[in-house]
Design a protein around this motif. Structure first.
Motif, PDB file in Angstrom:
ATOM      1  N   UNK B  54      36.294 -10.342  47.893  1.00  0.00           N
ATOM      2  CA  UNK B  54      37.373 -11.307  47.659  1.00  0.00           C
ATOM      3  C   UNK B  54      38.298 -11.261  48.860  1.00  0.00           C
ATOM      4  N   UNK B  55      38.820 -12.398  49.265  1.00  0.00           N
ATOM      5  CA  UNK B  55      39.721 -12.381  50.415  1.00  0.00           C
ATOM      6  C   UNK B  55      41.054 -11.720  50.068  1.00  0.00           C
ATOM      7  N   UNK B  56      41.671 -11.109  51.072  1.00  0.00           N
ATOM      8  CA  UNK B  56      43.041 -10.612  50.923  1.00  0.00           C
ATOM      9  C   UNK B  56      43.933 -11.573  51.694  1.00  0.00           C
ATOM     10  N   UNK B  57      44.918 -12.093  50.992  1.00  0.00           N
ATOM     11  CA  UNK B  57      45.808 -13.040  51.668  1.00  0.00           C
ATOM     12  C   UNK B  57      47.233 -12.505  51.638  1.00  0.00           C
ATOM     13  N   UNK B 117      47.516 -16.781  53.612  1.00  0.00           N
ATOM     14  CA  UNK B 117      46.739 -16.695  54.838  1.00  0.00           C
ATOM     15  C   UNK B 117      45.815 -15.486  54.702  1.00  0.00           C
ATOM     16  N   UNK B 118      44.545 -15.676  54.993  1.00  0.00           N
ATOM     17  CA  UNK B 118      43.576 -14.591  54.835  1.00  0.00           C
ATOM     18  C   UNK B 118      43.664 -13.636  56.022  1.00  0.00           C
ATOM     19  N   UNK B 119      43.837 -12.345  55.718  1.00  0.00           N
ATOM     20  CA  UNK B 119      43.900 -11.347  56.797  1.00  0.00           C
ATOM     21  C   UNK B 119      42.792 -10.302  56.673  1.00  0.00           C
ATOM     22  N   UNK B 142      43.873  -8.742  63.328  1.00  0.00           N
ATOM     23  CA  UNK B 142      45.027  -8.731  62.428  1.00  0.00           C
ATOM     24  C   UNK B 142      45.723  -7.373  62.499  1.00  0.00           C
ATOM     25  N   UNK B 143      47.019  -7.343  62.136  1.00  0.00           N
ATOM     26  CA  UNK B 143      47.770  -6.094  62.226  1.00  0.00           C
ATOM     27  C   UNK B 143      48.348  -5.616  60.891  1.00  0.00           C
TER      28      UNK B 143
END
Lengths: 290, 280
Positions: B54-57, B117-119, B142-143
């Protein structure tokens, strides 16, 4: 000046060991930067003489003045980091969780929440017998290590007068300290090892480094501990057009050297030291350093 | 019980300890392993299995140009430099955004709304009976590692027995990982680097009020300084793993010593009893 960072993705592959050896035998006027500010170890091998120490403040943190606070809790409702906690029947900021966004100061109806400087570490410049060293110590648990890396690099640049090489020992990972390290570099040397974890990590690291347009080199440490995975790393590097600048055998002398607080290239001849000299020659020839 | 595995120095064997401990525990009970080293997650390499992802946003600002009057309040407020108000528009730098929501609060026109926003992503699998593996993966470039760590930990929240594998270092990702743990296993190696960084990791655990125990990995028998440090700090040494080419070979190929070498399952069970004793 050539700016070279030693990085790895996976931790513990031997970045600092390789960076220290390169610094020891470079033969080029140079400045050193330890960009692994969470766990800075380069100084353990060079007995640096401290020249300057500066406080590193990082981002401000919030504080709630209990004399002014009316206990409404609006700040805690708005803090997205869970940094405002109930302790001893009062609202308090937990600095470990405070990201310094200042939302609490905006929503507080009484002005009890204020932003204050947050000492987060120290920045040092030192002299070593292999050139000046910029380094730092992030207080354990502090954030913004990427910002501190940027400060260390600035100090190194200011010490670089006449140097042909800026050599940085980088952090593990691919996040903010790594990105802060790689920005502005000409080249990175990825120190990897023949293991499934390191092989997986190098691919993610290369993806990040590519975005900075740096030249990418690799060194395979302890290559003889798993010859088949070494071959897979070499294949990967060939496909990605990455020069494997050196391969270092497993050698108990490496641990001895670290125990004695010196680069492995300083002291009795050893297979690892020979391999590191060959690595230096290949890498420096590629970079146009003589 | 929640157990975090940390080290300060990289490559001391955190993931190895986490993987073997998880495997050993799953032989007799339900256990969850959470890979919180989201910059370089490796636990899944030891447990190949089909995973659900699953995406993390994270929420980041979006400006409605019709409402925005270019007053500049959002840019002035943002301490992370994620908003820059120009003469004719507002520039958003989403990768700098910490998702504090400040810009939406201060905008007098209601022109800022937050969009996901997907990170990164979280991956969840059950590679062997009774074991749940959750991996957090930060997208390259990404940070905001802590946001992905939070998401991975949230997925295993209800689990009665969870092991968190931390990233190296002592900065925000490590804090995020060990926060809320009942105990911390600090994995070190008996070199000056290992000890220097163990000191820092022990300091973090102490600062957070989390009891800790130590595993000495790749020991060549010369552990006196590390043992002296542990004694002085009251940190129990829960396990010592010798350096051997045999162990390194199993590890390098993605194997598990508790499964592939005799005697290690018992030792990892003893490690679990040891850390449980630290909590009690």
């Amino acid at each position: 000046m050539i700016r070279l960072a030693v990085v790895s993705g996976k931790g513990g592959t031997g970045k600092t060991m390789v960076a220290a050896a390169l610094a020891d035998i470079s033969g080029v006027p140079q400045v050193l930067a330890d960009c692994d500010v969470d766990a800075a170890n380069l100084e353990l091998l060079f007995e640096p003489r401290r020249i300057t120490t500066e406080e590193y403040l990082g981002l401000e943190a919030a504080r709630i003045d209990p004399a002014v606070c009316r206990d409404c809790g609006i700040c805690a409702d708005h803090c997205r980091f869970g940094a405002i906690v109930r302790r001893n029947d009062a609202w308090e900021v937990d600095p470990l969780h405070c990201e310094g966004c200042a939302v609490c100061t905006y929503v507080c109806p009484t002005g009890a929440a204020r932003m204050e400087p947050r000492p987060s570490g120290e920045i040092y410049t030192s002299a070593t017998d292999r050139g000046s060293l910029a380094h730092a110590r992030l207080f354990p648990g502090s954030g913004n290590s990427g910002l501190l890396v940027t400060e260390v690099k600035k100090r190194a640049e200011s010490l670089a007068d006449g140097a042909g090489l800026l050599l940085a020992d980088g952090p593990p990972g691919i996040g903010c300290p790594l990105i802060a390290t790689v920005g502005g570099m000409d080249a990175v040397l990825i120190v990897t090892e023949p293991g499934v974890s390191a092989l997986h990590d190098i691919e993610r690291l290369v993806t990040v480094c590519r975005r900075f347009g740096v030249r990418i080199f690799a060194a395979i440490n302890r290559f003889d501990l798993a010859e088949d995975i070494r071959a897979r790393i070499e294949d990967y590097c060939r496909r990605e057009d990455i020069v494997v600048a050196g391969e270092i055998p497993f050698d108990p002398m490496v641990i001895d050297a670290v125990r004695n607080g010196r680069p492995v290239t300083r002291g009795a001849a050893s297979p690892a030291a020979d391999a590191l000299r060959a690595l230096r020659d290949t890498l420096f020839a590629e970079l146009g350093l003589s | 019980m929640k157990i975090a595995i940390a080290s300060g120095k990289g490559g001391t064997g955190k993931t190895m300890v986490a993987a073997n401990l998880g495997f050993t525990l799953a032989l007799s009970r339900e256990a969850a392993l959470v890979d919180c080293d989201v910059e370089e997650p490796n636990l899944h390499l030891f447990f190949p299995a089909q995973a659900l992802t699953a995406p993390v946003t994270t929420p980041v600002p979006e400006i409605d140009p019709d409402r925005c009057t270019l007053c500049g309040e959002c840019g002035k407020f943002c301490r992370f430099g994620a908003l820059s108000v120009l003469k004719d528009r507002v520039l958003v730098f989403p990768h700098l955004c910490h998702s504090c929501g400040g810009c939406t609060l201060v905008c007098p026109q209601g022109a800022v709304r937050e969009v996901p926003r997907t990170i990164g992503r979280v991956a969840c699998s059950s590679p062997i009976p009774r074991l749940t593996l959750v991996s957090g993966v930060l997208n390259e470039g990404e940070v905001q590692a802590p946001a992905v760590i939070r998401a991975a930990k949230a997925l295993s929240k209800a689990h009665p027995l969870t092991i968190y594998d931390a990233s190296p270092g002592t900065a925000c990702p490590v804090i995020e990982t060990i926060d809320g743990s009942d105990a911390c296993i600090l994995v070190t190696e008996s070199t000056p680097f290992g000890l220097h960084d163990l000191r820092l990791a022990a300091e973090v655990a102490e600062k957070m009020g989390i009891p800790a125990g130590v595993v000495i990995n790749r020991s060549d028998g010369r552990d006196e300084e590390t043992l002296a440090f542990c004694r002085e700090r009251g940190l129990p040494v829960l396990m010592t793993i010798p350096f051997s080419r045999e162990i390194a070979a199993v590890q390098n190929r993605g194997g598990l010593i508790c499964r592939d070498l005799p005697g290690w399952e018992e030792r990892f069970m003893a490690l679990f009893d040891g850390i449980a004793g630290v909590v009690a």
